[in-house]
Structures are given as structure tokens and as C-alpha cells.
Design an enzyme around this catalytic site. Structure first.
Site, PDB file in Angstrom:
ATOM      1  N   LYS A 127      23.059  -5.916  56.273  1.00 56.65           N
ATOM      2  CA  LYS A 127      24.015  -6.432  57.270  1.00 56.65           C
ATOM      3  C   LYS A 127      23.906  -5.546  58.491  1.00 56.65           C
ATOM      4  O   LYS A 127      23.524  -4.374  58.389  1.00 56.65           O
ATOM      5  CB  LYS A 127      25.437  -6.366  56.721  1.00 56.65           C
ATOM      6  CG  LYS A 127      26.409  -7.277  57.438  1.00 56.65           C
ATOM      7  CD  LYS A 127      26.315  -8.688  56.896  1.00 56.65           C
ATOM      8  CE  LYS A 127      27.191  -9.661  57.624  1.00 56.65           C
ATOM      9  NZ  LYS A 127      27.264 -10.938  56.883  1.00 56.65           N
ATOM     10  N   ASP A 167      26.504 -14.090  62.036  1.00 57.84           N
ATOM     11  CA  ASP A 167      27.773 -13.877  61.326  1.00 57.84           C
ATOM     12  C   ASP A 167      28.843 -14.030  62.417  1.00 57.84           C
ATOM     13  O   ASP A 167      28.581 -14.680  63.439  1.00 57.84           O
ATOM     14  CB  ASP A 167      27.808 -12.490  60.648  1.00 57.84           C
ATOM     15  CG  ASP A 167      28.964 -12.340  59.653  1.00 57.84           C
ATOM     16  OD1 ASP A 167      28.845 -12.864  58.536  1.00 57.84           O
ATOM     17  OD2 ASP A 167      29.988 -11.724  59.996  1.00 57.84           O
TER      18      ASP A 167
HETATM   19  P1  NDP Z   1      32.522 -17.333  63.942  1.00 60.98           P
HETATM   20  O1  NDP Z   1      32.395 -16.207  64.885  1.00 60.98           O
HETATM   21  O2  NDP Z   1      31.842 -18.604  64.220  1.00 60.98           O
HETATM   22  O3  NDP Z   1      34.063 -17.671  63.696  1.00 60.98           O
HETATM   23  C1  NDP Z   1      34.944 -16.702  63.241  1.00 60.98           C
HETATM   24  C2  NDP Z   1      36.338 -17.291  63.170  1.00 60.98           C
HETATM   25  O4  NDP Z   1      37.202 -16.376  62.495  1.00 60.98           O
HETATM   26  C3  NDP Z   1      36.946 -17.508  64.539  1.00 60.98           C
HETATM   27  O5  NDP Z   1      37.828 -18.576  64.479  1.00 60.98           O
HETATM   28  C4  NDP Z   1      37.663 -16.180  64.769  1.00 60.98           C
HETATM   29  O6  NDP Z   1      38.728 -16.250  65.681  1.00 60.98           O
HETATM   30  C5  NDP Z   1      38.190 -15.881  63.394  1.00 60.98           C
HETATM   31  N1  NDP Z   1      38.324 -14.417  63.253  1.00 60.98           N
HETATM   32  C6  NDP Z   1      37.356 -13.494  63.394  1.00 60.98           C
HETATM   33  N2  NDP Z   1      37.831 -12.261  63.244  1.00 60.98           N
HETATM   34  C7  NDP Z   1      39.146 -12.423  63.023  1.00 60.98           C
HETATM   35  C8  NDP Z   1      40.194 -11.525  62.784  1.00 60.98           C
HETATM   36  N3  NDP Z   1      39.980 -10.190  62.753  1.00 60.98           N
HETATM   37  N4  NDP Z   1      41.433 -12.045  62.554  1.00 60.98           N
HETATM   38  C9  NDP Z   1      41.642 -13.382  62.581  1.00 60.98           C
HETATM   39  N5  NDP Z   1      40.687 -14.291  62.823  1.00 60.98           N
HETATM   40  C10 NDP Z   1      39.467 -13.814  63.024  1.00 60.98           C
HETATM   41  O7  NDP Z   1      32.065 -16.736  62.523  1.00 60.98           O
HETATM   42  P2  NDP Z   1      31.635 -17.512  61.199  1.00 60.98           P
HETATM   43  O8  NDP Z   1      32.353 -18.798  61.088  1.00 60.98           O
HETATM   44  O9  NDP Z   1      30.164 -17.493  61.130  1.00 60.98           O
HETATM   45  O10 NDP Z   1      32.166 -16.494  60.076  1.00 60.98           O
HETATM   46  C11 NDP Z   1      33.431 -16.615  59.464  1.00 60.98           C
HETATM   47  C12 NDP Z   1      33.431 -15.860  58.146  1.00 60.98           C
HETATM   48  O11 NDP Z   1      32.438 -16.417  57.283  1.00 60.98           O
HETATM   49  C13 NDP Z   1      33.100 -14.363  58.240  1.00 60.98           C
HETATM   50  O12 NDP Z   1      33.837 -13.668  57.252  1.00 60.98           O
HETATM   51  C14 NDP Z   1      31.625 -14.320  57.879  1.00 60.98           C
HETATM   52  O13 NDP Z   1      31.249 -13.056  57.364  1.00 60.98           O
HETATM   53  C15 NDP Z   1      31.571 -15.388  56.814  1.00 60.98           C
HETATM   54  N6  NDP Z   1      30.254 -15.954  56.539  1.00 60.98           N
HETATM   55  C16 NDP Z   1      29.511 -16.535  57.527  1.00 60.98           C
HETATM   56  C17 NDP Z   1      28.292 -17.096  57.238  1.00 60.98           C
HETATM   57  C18 NDP Z   1      27.487 -17.807  58.268  1.00 60.98           C
HETATM   58  O14 NDP Z   1      26.462 -18.370  57.905  1.00 60.98           O
HETATM   59  N7  NDP Z   1      27.897 -17.854  59.524  1.00 60.98           N
HETATM   60  C19 NDP Z   1      27.732 -17.035  55.885  1.00 60.98           C
HETATM   61  C20 NDP Z   1      28.620 -16.477  54.902  1.00 60.98           C
HETATM   62  C21 NDP Z   1      29.825 -15.951  55.242  1.00 60.98           C
HETATM   63  P3  NDP Z   1      38.574 -15.612  67.151  1.00 60.98           P
HETATM   64  O15 NDP Z   1      37.779 -16.612  67.915  1.00 60.98           O
HETATM   65  O16 NDP Z   1      39.956 -15.429  67.651  1.00 60.98           O
HETATM   66  O17 NDP Z   1      37.848 -14.296  66.965  1.00 60.98           O
HETATM   67  O1  2IT Z   2      27.498 -13.342  55.154  1.00 65.92           O
HETATM   68  C1  2IT Z   2      26.462 -14.035  55.124  1.00 65.92           C
HETATM   69  O2  2IT Z   2      25.944 -14.413  54.076  1.00 65.92           O
HETATM   70  C2  2IT Z   2      25.876 -14.434  56.411  1.00 65.92           C
HETATM   71  N1  2IT Z   2      26.431 -14.121  57.458  1.00 65.92           N
HETATM   72  C3  2IT Z   2      24.589 -15.203  56.450  1.00 65.92           C
HETATM   73  C4  2IT Z   2      23.410 -14.283  56.288  1.00 65.92           C
HETATM   74  C5  2IT Z   2      22.063 -14.920  56.464  1.00 65.92           C
HETATM   75  O3  2IT Z   2      21.081 -14.152  56.405  1.00 65.92           O
HETATM   76  O4  2IT Z   2      21.951 -16.130  56.650  1.00 65.92           O
END
Ligand code: NDP
Ligand code: 2IT
Length: 447
Positions: A127, A167
Site C-alpha cells: 500500500k 484507493d
Molecule cells: P473515494 O476517494 O472514491 O471515496 C471515498 C469516500 O469516502 C468519499 O465519499 C469520502 O468523502 C469518504 N471518506 C474518505 N475519508 C473519510 C473520512 N475520514 N471520514 C468520512 N468519510 C470519508 O475512495 P474509494 O471509494 O475508492 O474508497 C473507499 C473505501 O474503499 C476505502 O476504505 C478504500 O480503502 C476501500 N477500498 C477501495 C478499493 C478500490 O478499488 N477503490 C478496493 C478495496 C477497498 P470525502 O469526499 O468527504 O472525503
Molecule cells: O484496498 C484495495 O484493495 C484497493 N484499494 C485496490 C488495490 C488494487 O491494487 O487494485
């Protein structure tokens, strides 16, 4: 055995890694789950697997300097944690958020090791990211930051070494800027990042994969009780990549999503966020980069709960898709009291340890992130495969593989997590992910 109890081992972890609460939390959960396996497997003890598996193979920290649009000079901290490369090249996302620090990235890298192992694909765990805040920055500022971030990161990654992805705060735009700089520095076009655009090596379904995957996983959990999404009320947190495609898939499966959120608050729409409202959210968040509060100006029946998370809203299924520790013990109790019995974690470690206890005690269908959100990285693995073959699979091909992987992960959880009639998915995911990595480390000797 060198340590008598998981608590004993945690004393060692905390002494070696002070001031890293998120990392301690993630290690504690895994170690507690796999403790009996270690106790019953002398070869794991002889190889000192526990101490070895919590130590990152490489921790890279670097300075990122860049100029803002006014000509001012800015400095950020950049990181890449290469946690464990036993079963494949390092793989895992990059997070750009002001809260990023070593503890947060080590917890995420640690989780990634077991998650990637569960996917059945050959990927090690890593990461990275930066304490850079993309909010309020212009496209050119984001570009300059990404380029300067890649100037250093490029020394440490490669298509057979370490393949980063998105992420929080990193999506198609950022991946594009970073890919452009990597290509220029190396003078080669390779699949060094995933989450690329379709025109230059991306995979169909990768943007959708985490949100679709968590919904498929929840569907599998519901199936164990002969149930499905049809007619169920669903609370989702976040409004970014994962949340958006979770809404889309839940809608397709006949569920009704009533909440979304961002770091400022939650919107509650009792009529349900249908696909046309979702299109509005996608434009708001992905193009206009606005705040979720704007939803209530567009859809007047919806309510805005300022500063709140969605967990006091009545639902049967909850899909936390924002960030770590967004469900406390109290939130978990409220959810259960209001009739929620299925929780699929789209985010990484969104439920704190007290919350996890509440879900397990109440025998909820509780799918922890490393199992439930593995669809994202799994589809990144499929993107790497397509890059190696220099071809592009159809949507159907990728989606079919994604579904099969989520089903396989669910089966692994059932295999290792069954406790009488109850499936403890926490235990199942941790043991299922751990055994493959630990056995591989032993096969490869003390390296
Ligand atoms: P994005 O940046 O697209 O969206 C994040 C969302 O979460 C936004 O709505 C954001 O709000 C909110 N958020 C972020 N930080 C905080 C906080 N500290 N408190 C409250 N709300 C918060 O990210 P993703 O959708 O890609 O990721 C969301 C989650 O999913 C994370 O935990 C990530 O690790 C996990 N994840 C993502 C993957 C991927 O493929 N993208 C894969 C597996 C897991 P705001 O706009 O106000 O910051
Ligand atoms: O938390 C996760 O698994 C991710 N943000 C996706 C990682 C990836 O390599 O696609």
C-alpha cells in the site's frame, strides 16, 4: 511457542511499532483469528512466521515537492509499504488523503496481504500514498503532484515488482498522470499501474469491481439464509468509487439504497437512490467534485444529516464504503437494534473492534473488508493478466470472473470460519488468507 497468548504477542508488536494504532488494530484481529492455527502447526512456530509476517519487507518514505498554481512551493510525504511478496509481485492501492501516515498505510498493506491471498490470484501485498489532499486542487496542481510523486515511486515499482492502483483520493485522473510520468521516465509502455483508462491498457469492470464485488459477497452471505437483496433497505456510506457502484449493483438486484455520505454528513432518501439519482451523484462527485449535501437541493424529499454517519437509519443491510473505523461499538448496536443483520465491508477496516464484537455476538452476516472488498484488487489482477496477453476481455468475461472469485472467497470463509451453524467470516477470511502466505514463506526459506 515463544508467545503464550495473542495479548503477549501484541506487547511485542506495540513495542516494535510504537504510535501506530491502526496497524496494531489490524494485526490484533488477524493474530487472534489465526492463533489456534499457529498453536497447532509446529512448522509455523519453528519458522517464526508471526514475527516475520508483521514486518514490512520494505518501507519507502520520500519527499514530494511541487508548485501550486500561485507559484508557491508545497511539500508532502510520500510512501510505499511493500509488506509481503511471497505469493506474487507486490500489489495494492495508493491513497491521497491528509490523514495518511505510516500507521494507516501499514494497516492497509497488512490487510492487503491476506486479501490478495484470498483472491486466488498471485499477488503480494502493498500500500502507498501521500498526505496530499486533492480536494480543492486544480487539475494542473493534481497533475504536478502526481508527476513528482511518480518521479520517486518509479524507482521502486515495475510490472513484475510492484503494481500500485487507486484507493481514496486516487482514481482514473491520478492514475493517468502517474502512468504518463512512469512511461516517460522508463521509455516503456507496461502495465505498471492498474485502474488505467480503457484506451491505454485498462480493464472493463475495474471501476465497478469493488462496489459490485462487495454486493456479490453480501448476496452470497444472504444466500446462506435463503435470502437475497430483493426488497431490502440498504444503508451505504461514502459516495466515492466503491459506494457508487455498490448502489448500482444493489439497484440491479432489487434492493433499495437509502443513504450515502461524505466526510461532512449523510443524505437520507427514503424513496431510494435509483439509477437516475445515482447518475446525479456520479456527476456531482466525479466531474463537479462537489459535496453530498447538494443532493438535498436537487431531491427535496431527502434529508441531510450534518456531521453524521448513516448508521442510525433503519436498514437490513449495511455496506460501509468510506473509510476505517467509521462504525463504532455504539453504531453497531444501533444497527442491530434497528434490524440490520448483514454487513458487507466495501471499505478497509470500517468497523472498530468493539463494533466487530457486537456483530459477531449477534450472529450477523458480517463480511470483513479483506474478503468482501477483494473484488477491486482481484479485477486489478485480471487487468494485469490482460496487459500480459496484450488483449481486452469483454465486460461479460471480466464480470463472470469477478463473480466466480467472490464466490470462491465466500467458500474459503465458510471452510475456515464455520462455528456450528454460524459462519464467522472474520475467522474464515483471516485463516484462509494466512495459511497460503505462511506456507509459501516456509517453501521459500528464510529470506
Ligand atoms: P473515494 O476517494 O472514491 O471515496 C471515498 C469516500 O469516502 C468519499 O465519499 C469520502 O468523502 C469518504 N471518506 C474518505 N475519508 C473519510 C473520512 N475520514 N471520514 C468520512 N468519510 C470519508 O475512495 P474509494 O471509494 O475508492 O474508497 C473507499 C473505501 O474503499 C476505502 O476504505 C478504500 O480503502 C476501500 N477500498 C477501495 C478499493 C478500490 O478499488 N477503490 C478496493 C478495496 C477497498 P470525502 O469526499 O468527504 O472525503
Ligand atoms: O484496498 C484495495 O484493495 C484497493 N484499494 C485496490 C488495490 C488494487 O491494487 O487494485
Amino acid at each position: 511457542m515463544m508467545y503464550k497468548t495473542p495479548e503477549d504477542f501484541m506487547v511485542y508488536v506495540k513495542a516494535k511499532n510504537p504510535n501506530q494504532p491502526e496497524f496494531h488494530q489490524a494485526v490484533d484481529e488477524v493474530i487472534t483469528s489465526v492463533w489456534s492455527v499457529i498453536e497447532n502447526t509446529p512448522k509455523y512456530q519453528a519458522a517464526n512466521i508471526l514475527e516475520r509476517i508483521i514486518e514490512p519487507e520494505r518501507t519507502i518514505m520520500f519527499k514530494v515537492t511541487w508548485t501550486n498554481d500561485k507559484g508557491g512551493v508545497e511539500v508532502n510525504k510520500g510512501y510505499r509499504i511493500q509488506m509481503n511478496g511471497a505469493i506474487g509481485p507486490y500489489k495494492g492501492g495508493l491513497r491521497f488523503h491528509p490523514s495518511v501516515n505510516l500507521s494507516v498505510l501499514k494497516f492497509l498493506a497488512f490487510e492487503q496481504v491476506f486479501k490478495n491471498s484470498l483472491t486466488t490470484l498471485p499477488m503480494g501485498g502493498a500500500k502507498g500514498g501521500a498526505d496530499f489532499d486533492p480536494k480543492g486542487k486544480s487539475d494542473t496542481e493534481v497533475m504536478r503532484f502526481c508527476h513528482n510523486f511518480m518521479l520517486e515511486l518509479s524507482r521502486h515499482i515495475g510490472p513484475n515488482t510492484d503494481v500500485p492502483a487507486g484507493d481514496i483520493g486516487v482514481s482514473g485522473r491520478e492514475i493517468g498522470f502517474m502512468f504518463g510520468m512512469y512511461k516517460k521516465l522508463r521509455n516503456e509502455f507496461t502495465g505498471v499501474l492498474t485502474g488505467k483508462s480503457l484506451n491505454w491498457g485498462g480493464s472493463l469492470i475495474r471501476p465497478e469491481a469493488t462496489g459490485y464485488g462487495v454486493t456479490y459477497f453480501a448476496q452470497e452471505m444472504l444466500k446462506t439464509r435463503n435470502e437475497d437483496f430483493n426488497g431490502k433497505t440498504v444503508a451505504i456510506s461514502g459516495s466515492g468509487n466503491v459506494a457508487q457502484y455498490a448502489v448500482q449493483k444493489v439497484n440491479e438486484l432489487g434492493g433499495k439504497v437509502v443513504t450515502l455520505s461524505d466526510s461532512d454528513g449523510t443524505i437520507y432518501d427514503s424513496d431510494g437512490i435509483d439509477n437516475s439519482k445515482l447518475a446525479y451523484v456520479m456527476d456531482l462527485k466525479n466531474n463537479r467534485r462537489g459535496r453530498i449535501v447538494e443532493y438535498v437541493a436537487e431531491y427535496r424529499n431527502a434529508k441531510y444529516l450534518e456531521g453524521k454517519r448513516p448508521w442510525e437509519i433503519e436498514c437490513k443491510v449495511a455496506l460501509p464504503c468510506a473509510t476505517q473505523n467509521e462504525i463504532s461499538g455504539e453504531d453497531a448496536k444501533t444497527l442491530v437494534k434497528n434490524g440490520c443483520y448483514c454487513i458487507g465491508e466495501g471499505a478497509n477496516m470500517p468497523t472498530n473492534p468493539e463494533g466487530v464484537k457486537v456483530f459477531l455476538k449477534n450472529e450477523a452476516l458480517y463480511g470483513p473488508g479483506k474478503a468482501a472488498n477483494a473484488g477491486g484488487v482481484a479485477t486489478s489482477g485480471l487487468e494485469m493478466t490482460q496487459n500480459s496477453m496484450r488483449l481486452l476481455w469483454t465486460r461479460e468475461e471480466v464480470d463472470t470472473r469477478l463473480k466466480a472469485i467472490m464466490r470462491a472467497i465466500h467458500q474459503t470463509c465458510v471452510r475456515y470460519g464455520k462455528e456450528g451453524d454460524y459462519i464467522n467470516y472474520v475467522k474464515g477470511a483471516n485463516i484462509g488468507g494466512f495459511v497460503k502466505v505462511a506456507d509459501t514463506m516456509i517453501d521459500q526459506g528464510i529470506t
